[in-house]
Design an enzyme around this catalytic site. Sequence first.
Site, PDB file in Angstrom:
ATOM      1  N   VAL A  21      41.054  36.710  50.000  1.00  0.00           N
ATOM      2  CA  VAL A  21      41.424  35.895  48.850  1.00  0.00           C
ATOM      3  C   VAL A  21      42.886  36.168  48.538  1.00  0.00           C
ATOM      4  CG1 VAL A  21      39.163  35.725  47.743  1.00  0.00           C
ATOM      5  CG2 VAL A  21      40.659  37.639  47.183  1.00  0.00           C
ATOM      6  N   SER A  22      43.565  35.153  48.019  1.00  0.00           N
ATOM      7  CA  SER A  22      44.928  35.339  47.527  1.00  0.00           C
ATOM      8  C   SER A  22      44.875  35.313  46.016  1.00  0.00           C
ATOM      9  CB  SER A  22      45.841  34.214  48.038  1.00  0.00           C
ATOM     10  OG  SER A  22      45.486  32.988  47.432  1.00  0.00           O
ATOM     11  N   THR A  23      45.996  35.602  45.381  1.00  0.00           N
ATOM     12  CA  THR A  23      46.064  35.552  43.919  1.00  0.00           C
ATOM     13  C   THR A  23      45.723  34.158  43.425  1.00  0.00           C
ATOM     14  OG1 THR A  23      47.761  37.255  43.938  1.00  0.00           O
ATOM     15  CG2 THR A  23      47.528  35.979  41.922  1.00  0.00           C
TER      16      THR A  23
ATOM     17  N   ASP B 176      43.834  31.900  44.900  1.00  0.00           N
ATOM     18  CA  ASP B 176      42.401  31.660  45.082  1.00  0.00           C
ATOM     19  C   ASP B 176      41.608  32.231  43.918  1.00  0.00           C
ATOM     20  OD1 ASP B 176      42.690  30.457  47.597  1.00  0.00           O
ATOM     21  OD2 ASP B 176      42.717  32.389  48.591  1.00  0.00           O
ATOM     22  N   GLN B 177      41.924  33.447  43.537  1.00  0.00           N
ATOM     23  CA  GLN B 177      41.192  34.119  42.474  1.00  0.00           C
ATOM     24  C   GLN B 177      41.382  33.399  41.149  1.00  0.00           C
ATOM     25  OE1 GLN B 177      43.161  37.827  43.270  1.00  0.00           O
ATOM     26  NE2 GLN B 177      41.326  38.758  44.092  1.00  0.00           N
TER      27      GLN B 177
END
Length: 250
Positions: free
Chosen positions: A10-12, A14-15
């Site tokens: 996950v990337s920032t 995505d979160q």
Amino acid sequence: MATAIIYTRVSTDDQAEKGFSLRDQKDKLEKYCSSKGLEVIKHFEDDGYSAKTFNRPQFNSLLDYIKKNKGLVKKLLVVKWDRFSRNTEASFSMIKQLVKLGVEVEAIEQKLDNTVPENLIMKALYLAIPEVENLRRSLNTTTGMRRARREGRYVSTAPYGFKNVRDSQNRPIIAHSPMAPAIKKAFEMLASGTWQIELLRKKLYGEGLKISKSNFYTLLRNPIYCGKIRLKAFQDEVEEVVQGNHEPII
């Protein structure tokens, strides 16, 4: 039993925007492997890393593991192709590298039969869509920031002498920081005509204005300090200077 590595990411963004769950990805991959009779020999997970490049700590560890154990790993599994990469060109290059190492990359929720040549088109589509989303998000951000600047709102990181705050309507704006008096003094001393720029910078540096030579030169040429905002040229739009809605320092 065939062997597999599972990879979750996950990337920032995505979160914050999509709520992707690392635990959910891992659970889906493990259940898939169980149903297909695949032995999971390793799990690698990148938390908070973009997929625009493969320069991710755990993906690099994954690649090192495959190279050191050549022939052991048969599959690299992800939930969707955007967990693998959001860069089409880099994706195909990495897939070729993994195939040479005897590893097949597979997205369990976007399955493709690699023995069917026409499925290469679908794979390219799956890999291109996330990259297009990134480019669209970037363009929307740029357009939004330019609109804000044209309206007089400086929405980037505040320059020396200012700080980022919010106005009464909770919109971003800049206000004077404790460094503002020193910035004002710099302009006033330079305007006196008795100071060379570098000698002035060194004097003010000794008084607490910790700024490099290049940044000081940039500061002195920035219209932000007299209440204006420079809007750089973009596509077919020429550069212009607009009136800001912040309080000028000089």
